[in-house]
Structures are given as structure tokens and as C-alpha cells.
Scaffold this motif. Sequence first.
Motif, mmCIF file in Angstrom:
data_model
loop_
_atom_site.group_PDB
_atom_site.id
_atom_site.type_symbol
_atom_site.label_atom_id
_atom_site.label_comp_id
_atom_site.label_asym_id
_atom_site.label_seq_id
_atom_site.Cartn_x
_atom_site.Cartn_y
_atom_site.Cartn_z
ATOM 1 N N UNK A 38 0.852 -1.196 0.000
ATOM 2 C CA UNK A 38 0.000 0.000 0.000
ATOM 3 C C UNK A 38 0.885 1.243 0.000
ATOM 4 N N UNK A 39 0.367 2.296 -0.604
ATOM 5 C CA UNK A 39 0.978 3.624 -0.526
ATOM 6 C C UNK A 39 -0.088 4.566 -0.001
ATOM 7 N N UNK A 40 0.343 5.528 0.809
ATOM 8 C CA UNK A 40 -0.609 6.466 1.413
ATOM 9 C C UNK A 40 -0.195 7.899 1.120
ATOM 10 N N UNK A 41 -1.194 8.760 1.013
ATOM 11 C CA UNK A 41 -0.979 10.204 0.998
ATOM 12 C C UNK A 41 -1.421 10.694 2.367
ATOM 13 N N UNK A 42 -0.559 11.470 3.026
ATOM 14 C CA UNK A 42 -0.857 11.895 4.387
ATOM 15 C C UNK A 42 -0.700 13.403 4.524
ATOM 16 N N UNK A 50 -5.017 6.800 -0.553
ATOM 17 C CA UNK A 50 -4.188 5.601 -0.528
ATOM 18 C C UNK A 50 -4.578 4.634 -1.618
ATOM 19 N N UNK A 51 -3.669 3.709 -1.854
ATOM 20 C CA UNK A 51 -3.891 2.651 -2.823
ATOM 21 C C UNK A 51 -3.377 1.364 -2.207
ATOM 22 N N UNK A 52 -4.174 0.290 -2.321
ATOM 23 C CA UNK A 52 -3.764 -1.010 -1.798
ATOM 24 C C UNK A 52 -3.778 -2.012 -2.942
ATOM 25 N N UNK A 53 -2.893 -2.989 -2.832
ATOM 26 C CA UNK A 53 -2.755 -3.954 -3.919
ATOM 27 C C UNK A 53 -2.032 -5.192 -3.412
ATOM 28 N N UNK A 54 -1.874 -6.126 -4.324
ATOM 29 C CA UNK A 54 -1.069 -7.317 -4.104
ATOM 30 C C UNK A 54 -0.139 -7.493 -5.288
ATOM 31 N N UNK A 55 1.065 -7.892 -5.013
ATOM 32 C CA UNK A 55 1.964 -8.371 -6.049
ATOM 33 C C UNK A 55 1.832 -9.883 -6.012
ATOM 34 N N UNK A 56 1.338 -10.459 -7.104
ATOM 35 C CA UNK A 56 1.088 -11.900 -7.173
ATOM 36 C C UNK A 56 1.811 -12.434 -8.394
ATOM 37 N N UNK A 57 2.906 -13.123 -8.149
ATOM 38 C CA UNK A 57 3.745 -13.572 -9.258
ATOM 39 C C UNK A 57 4.282 -12.356 -9.988
ATOM 40 N N UNK A 58 3.990 -12.272 -11.286
ATOM 41 C CA UNK A 58 4.453 -11.139 -12.098
ATOM 42 C C UNK A 58 3.359 -10.110 -12.351
ATOM 43 N N UNK A 59 2.311 -10.138 -11.546
ATOM 44 C CA UNK A 59 1.184 -9.226 -11.735
ATOM 45 C C UNK A 59 0.976 -8.349 -10.514
ATOM 46 N N UNK A 60 0.567 -7.116 -10.776
ATOM 47 C CA UNK A 60 0.104 -6.195 -9.750
ATOM 48 C C UNK A 60 -1.416 -6.229 -9.786
ATOM 49 N N UNK A 61 -2.043 -6.550 -8.666
ATOM 50 C CA UNK A 61 -3.500 -6.609 -8.578
ATOM 51 C C UNK A 61 -3.972 -5.480 -7.664
ATOM 52 N N UNK A 62 -4.491 -4.417 -8.263
ATOM 53 C CA UNK A 62 -4.922 -3.255 -7.484
ATOM 54 C C UNK A 62 -6.282 -3.542 -6.863
ATOM 55 N N UNK A 63 -6.377 -3.307 -5.558
ATOM 56 C CA UNK A 63 -7.624 -3.544 -4.832
ATOM 57 C C UNK A 63 -8.433 -2.267 -4.648
ATOM 58 N N UNK A 64 -7.827 -1.265 -4.032
ATOM 59 C CA UNK A 64 -8.552 -0.047 -3.683
ATOM 60 C C UNK A 64 -7.687 1.178 -3.936
ATOM 61 N N UNK A 65 -8.304 2.220 -4.483
ATOM 62 C CA UNK A 65 -7.668 3.530 -4.622
ATOM 63 C C UNK A 65 -8.687 4.557 -4.167
ATOM 64 N N UNK A 66 -8.297 5.357 -3.195
ATOM 65 C CA UNK A 66 -9.202 6.373 -2.650
ATOM 66 C C UNK A 66 -8.426 7.647 -2.380
ATOM 67 N N UNK A 80 -0.036 8.279 -6.462
ATOM 68 C CA UNK A 80 -0.139 6.997 -5.759
ATOM 69 C C UNK A 80 -0.035 5.833 -6.737
ATOM 70 N N UNK A 81 -0.766 5.922 -7.849
ATOM 71 C CA UNK A 81 -0.750 4.862 -8.848
ATOM 72 C C UNK A 81 0.646 4.680 -9.433
#
Length: 136
Positions: A38-42, A50-66, A80-81
Motif C-alpha cells: 500500500x501507498x498512502x498520501x498523508x 491511498x492505494x492497496x494492492x497485491x503483487x502476485x507472481x508477475x502481476x500487480x492486482x490493485x484492490x482499492x484507490x481512494x 499513488x498509482x
Amino acid sequence: MEFELDVAPSDESINEIRNGLVEHNQPFLNGLDREKVAFYAKVNEKKVGGITAEVFGNWLLINFLWVEESIRGKDVGSNLLLQLENHAKSKGCHSSMVDTFSFQAKPFYEKHGYVCHMTLENYPVDHARHFFTKLL
């Protein structure tokens, strides 16, 4: 054998099914890294985006961006992206995936090079859900 409908399954019941699927998938996905990130703006230690994600193998899977409404349109989401994509590239990711509703961020992701591969119309009732990918 009996079949049972559960209209209010507990977290324990959901995890039991999930764990069974994870066990089944293990021989096929064994050894792949899966990392939450995750990365956050504070502002003054308060998260305003903020933006939350997973790195899964060779892929970035973005979950939430707010981004807090008062600072939207000031490139906070773009920053953030970009930071998340750069992190994913440093981890060996070649692609990114995200989904968004029609009332959310479709133009935002298109502006950042994401390509829509599928749209579910009337999801969940009278909106659409768009599924995007991008080569990093």
C-alpha cells in the motif's frame, strides 16, 4: 450427502471453503510470491488517500484507490498509482490489473494507459463494472 444453504455464513465457514481451494491450488501456484502493498498520501499524519494492492507472481492486482474529496483533481491519485506501479516493476511485475465501477474511475485508469477488457453491464443492478489491464 446433504446440501445446505447458508444465507449468513460465518467468517469461519467462508475460510474453511477458501482454505480448501487454496490447498487444491497449491500444486499449481506453489512458490509464487504474494505480497500485500500500500501507498498512502498523508497530511499531518492523517491518511487523505491511498492505494492497496497485491503483487502476485508477475502481476500487480490493485484492490482499492481512494483520495479524499477535498484534494481530488490535484494528481494525488496519479502519484499513488505511479509509485505503486514503479514498486511493482521493481518486484518483476510485467502487468497490472484493476476493476472499477462506472461511477468511479474508468476515465482515470484509461488516462493512465489501462485498457478495458470486459464490462459487466447492470452490475450489481444499474451500474457497470469495468476490468482493466496495463503492461508495465
